[in-house]
Design a protein around this motif. Sequence first.
Motif, PDB file in Angstrom:
ATOM      1  N   VAL A 175       0.855  -1.194   0.000  1.00  0.00           N
ATOM      2  CA  VAL A 175       0.000   0.000   0.000  1.00  0.00           C
ATOM      3  C   VAL A 175       0.887   1.239   0.000  1.00  0.00           C
ATOM      4  N   ARG A 176       0.698   2.065  -1.031  1.00  0.00           N
ATOM      5  CA  ARG A 176       1.513   3.271  -1.228  1.00  0.00           C
ATOM      6  C   ARG A 176       0.634   4.494  -0.971  1.00  0.00           C
ATOM      7  N   ARG A 177       1.151   5.461  -0.240  1.00  0.00           N
ATOM      8  CA  ARG A 177       0.373   6.649   0.122  1.00  0.00           C
ATOM      9  C   ARG A 177       1.045   7.896  -0.445  1.00  0.00           C
ATOM     10  N   SER A 178       1.124   7.970  -1.768  1.00  0.00           N
ATOM     11  CA  SER A 178       1.821   9.065  -2.439  1.00  0.00           C
ATOM     12  C   SER A 178       0.882   9.985  -3.205  1.00  0.00           C
ATOM     13  N   GLY A 179      -0.427   9.873  -2.975  1.00  0.00           N
ATOM     14  CA  GLY A 179      -1.379  10.760  -3.625  1.00  0.00           C
ATOM     15  C   GLY A 179      -1.739  10.310  -5.038  1.00  0.00           C
ATOM     16  N   GLN A 180      -2.648  11.053  -5.639  1.00  0.00           N
ATOM     17  CA  GLN A 180      -3.074  10.815  -7.013  1.00  0.00           C
ATOM     18  C   GLN A 180      -3.096  12.145  -7.758  1.00  0.00           C
ATOM     19  N   LEU A 181      -2.748  12.097  -9.039  1.00  0.00           N
ATOM     20  CA  LEU A 181      -2.724  13.286  -9.890  1.00  0.00           C
ATOM     21  C   LEU A 181      -3.727  13.096 -11.023  1.00  0.00           C
ATOM     22  N   ALA A 229       8.167   5.389 -15.256  1.00  0.00           N
ATOM     23  CA  ALA A 229       7.720   6.577 -15.983  1.00  0.00           C
ATOM     24  C   ALA A 229       7.034   7.578 -15.053  1.00  0.00           C
ATOM     25  N   ILE A 230       6.287   7.082 -14.078  1.00  0.00           N
ATOM     26  CA  ILE A 230       5.602   7.942 -13.109  1.00  0.00           C
ATOM     27  C   ILE A 230       5.794   7.340 -11.718  1.00  0.00           C
ATOM     28  N   SER A 231       5.500   8.123 -10.686  1.00  0.00           N
ATOM     29  CA  SER A 231       5.764   7.673  -9.322  1.00  0.00           C
ATOM     30  C   SER A 231       4.507   7.437  -8.497  1.00  0.00           C
ATOM     31  N   ARG A 232       3.354   7.726  -9.083  1.00  0.00           N
ATOM     32  CA  ARG A 232       2.081   7.589  -8.360  1.00  0.00           C
ATOM     33  C   ARG A 232       0.968   7.371  -9.373  1.00  0.00           C
ATOM     34  N   VAL A 233      -0.247   7.163  -8.895  1.00  0.00           N
ATOM     35  CA  VAL A 233      -1.393   7.055  -9.800  1.00  0.00           C
ATOM     36  C   VAL A 233      -1.603   8.390 -10.515  1.00  0.00           C
ATOM     37  N   VAL A 234      -1.660   8.320 -11.837  1.00  0.00           N
ATOM     38  CA  VAL A 234      -1.963   9.475 -12.677  1.00  0.00           C
ATOM     39  C   VAL A 234      -3.211   9.148 -13.480  1.00  0.00           C
ATOM     40  N   VAL A 235      -4.174  10.055 -13.461  1.00  0.00           N
ATOM     41  CA  VAL A 235      -5.448   9.843 -14.142  1.00  0.00           C
ATOM     42  C   VAL A 235      -5.579  10.849 -15.276  1.00  0.00           C
ATOM     43  N   LEU A 236      -5.759  10.361 -16.493  1.00  0.00           N
ATOM     44  CA  LEU A 236      -6.087  11.231 -17.624  1.00  0.00           C
ATOM     45  C   LEU A 236      -7.595  11.411 -17.586  1.00  0.00           C
ATOM     46  N   ALA A 237      -8.033  12.446 -16.889  1.00  0.00           N
ATOM     47  CA  ALA A 237      -9.447  12.590 -16.567  1.00  0.00           C
ATOM     48  C   ALA A 237     -10.318  12.750 -17.807  1.00  0.00           C
ATOM     49  N   ASP A 238      -9.796  13.388 -18.834  1.00  0.00           N
ATOM     50  CA  ASP A 238     -10.587  13.576 -20.051  1.00  0.00           C
ATOM     51  C   ASP A 238     -10.774  12.272 -20.812  1.00  0.00           C
ATOM     52  N   ARG A 239      -9.897  11.297 -20.568  1.00  0.00           N
ATOM     53  CA  ARG A 239      -9.968  10.015 -21.258  1.00  0.00           C
ATOM     54  C   ARG A 239     -10.468   8.884 -20.353  1.00  0.00           C
ATOM     55  N   LYS A 240     -10.708   9.201 -19.076  1.00  0.00           N
ATOM     56  CA  LYS A 240     -11.175   8.224 -18.089  1.00  0.00           C
ATOM     57  C   LYS A 240     -10.189   7.055 -17.974  1.00  0.00           C
ATOM     58  N   VAL A 241      -8.908   7.374 -17.944  1.00  0.00           N
ATOM     59  CA  VAL A 241      -7.852   6.355 -17.924  1.00  0.00           C
ATOM     60  C   VAL A 241      -6.974   6.561 -16.693  1.00  0.00           C
ATOM     61  N   PHE A 242      -6.728   5.452 -15.976  1.00  0.00           N
ATOM     62  CA  PHE A 242      -5.851   5.451 -14.805  1.00  0.00           C
ATOM     63  C   PHE A 242      -4.522   4.798 -15.175  1.00  0.00           C
ATOM     64  N   MET A 243      -3.437   5.382 -14.698  1.00  0.00           N
ATOM     65  CA  MET A 243      -2.104   4.808 -14.900  1.00  0.00           C
ATOM     66  C   MET A 243      -1.443   4.637 -13.535  1.00  0.00           C
ATOM     67  N   ASN A 244      -0.975   3.430 -13.257  1.00  0.00           N
ATOM     68  CA  ASN A 244      -0.416   3.129 -11.943  1.00  0.00           C
ATOM     69  C   ASN A 244       0.914   2.388 -12.108  1.00  0.00           C
ATOM     70  N   PRO A 245       2.014   2.918 -11.567  1.00  0.00           N
ATOM     71  CA  PRO A 245       3.300   2.222 -11.645  1.00  0.00           C
ATOM     72  C   PRO A 245       3.348   1.078 -10.634  1.00  0.00           C
ATOM     73  N   MET A 246       3.024  -0.124 -11.081  1.00  0.00           N
ATOM     74  CA  MET A 246       2.961  -1.285 -10.196  1.00  0.00           C
ATOM     75  C   MET A 246       4.267  -2.057 -10.188  1.00  0.00           C
ATOM     76  N   ASP A 247       4.371  -2.997  -9.291  1.00  0.00           N
ATOM     77  CA  ASP A 247       5.601  -3.773  -9.144  1.00  0.00           C
ATOM     78  C   ASP A 247       5.958  -4.533 -10.420  1.00  0.00           C
ATOM     79  N   ARG A 248       4.947  -4.963 -11.178  1.00  0.00           N
ATOM     80  CA  ARG A 248       5.200  -5.780 -12.367  1.00  0.00           C
ATOM     81  C   ARG A 248       5.116  -4.990 -13.667  1.00  0.00           C
TER      82      ARG A 248
END
Length: 425
Positions: free
Chosen positions: A138-144, A288-307
Amino acid sequence: MTSSTHQRQVLVVGAGIVGLCIAHALQRGGAAVTLIDPNPPGSQCSSGNAGALSSGSCAPLAMPGVLKDTVSMLFDPVGPLHIPAHYWTRGAPWLARFALSSRRATVARIADALHTLLRGSVEAHAGLARDIGRPELVRRSGQLHLYPDAHARGKDAAGWALKEAHGLRVERVDRADIQGLEAAISPAYAAGVFLPDEGSVTDPQDYCGAIAQAALAAGARLVPARVATLQRTAGGWRASSGDAQWEAPDLVLSAGAWSARLLAGLGLRVPLQTQRGYHLQLKGQQQAISRVVVLADRKVFMNPMDRGLRIAGTVEIDALDRPPNMRRAMVLAEHARAGLEGIDTDDAGTWMGHRPCLPDSMPVIGSVPGAPGLWCAFGHGHLGLTESVNTGTWIADELHGRLVDVDRQQALHAFSIARFKGWKV
């Protein structure tokens, strides 16, 4: 079934993240738990989600004005929401209920209930991860959350205002702020909101597996079987696969998108719809990123996971038994390239799973009126991971007869199966 005959025996049908959290919470209260699922714990929808922990997401999907955007998206085969032509007739009743849920008074009531369920969930997940010996999951680095410009961000102003009114800390950011947070974000995104208190899971499958292992170590029993029918007995409830059966005084139904089929055999009707979600996993791209980044206009979530970097999103309303349309998964590569500079999407793994969604964005949680010993915990939709840990606590508290505060009582009333017209036992 397990352990001492003095322990309260509970059947939990479904070993996704919700069922696993229920099992964990029940065991802490002294119950003996039997988990029944045909698949390995957490290996279905729970393994393929975006991994976001969104404790402030109390705004329902059906916000005022949703119909205008929904209609245009439905006819776009690669848009964020799609219903194939063959499913329009079957999907129309659910969409009609969805539209009715967007009335302002209804939205306010839903947001209050969801806020109560979501409150403190990031901290609760961090606590659960520590309890099972895997705090790093569990990572607590916020969301963008990102938009092309301030005007586009303004279109979601009502949703952000609703979340802020319920206590979510929201920081509005410009292009310079975005670059400071995530240097790889494309210049196409110049405005956004940063949510410093939100979190994420670094590997949902590992998280589910670790909870399952902890439950087994504490004495839970895991049965690899598909439950076909539920039946009331003189002493409680029976779950049957056709070849075998299991009985206990209490049964918790947490079978996700398959829950409605089991309830139908009891005469219970709920408008549960599968929203097929897709993801891409980009191996070796997680830096590429360090936390969850959401492209809100595209309804897409990007999450840098372990795999690898997971790109998740899109909603496709279709039947449970139809094969996946991986064209929708591959469209996510285009979204990722639009949002992040310098990423390679050529060697992406694909996945599709069934989100169990109800038209009012609220799950069904709690006891079934007129059916002592039968409990429901399904329909968490896009927030199943976030809501799972508190759902487990709520079910365990209610089942064990613990007193709860007025806010939770009101939320449980809102989440009751009795809210749907035409239901009966």
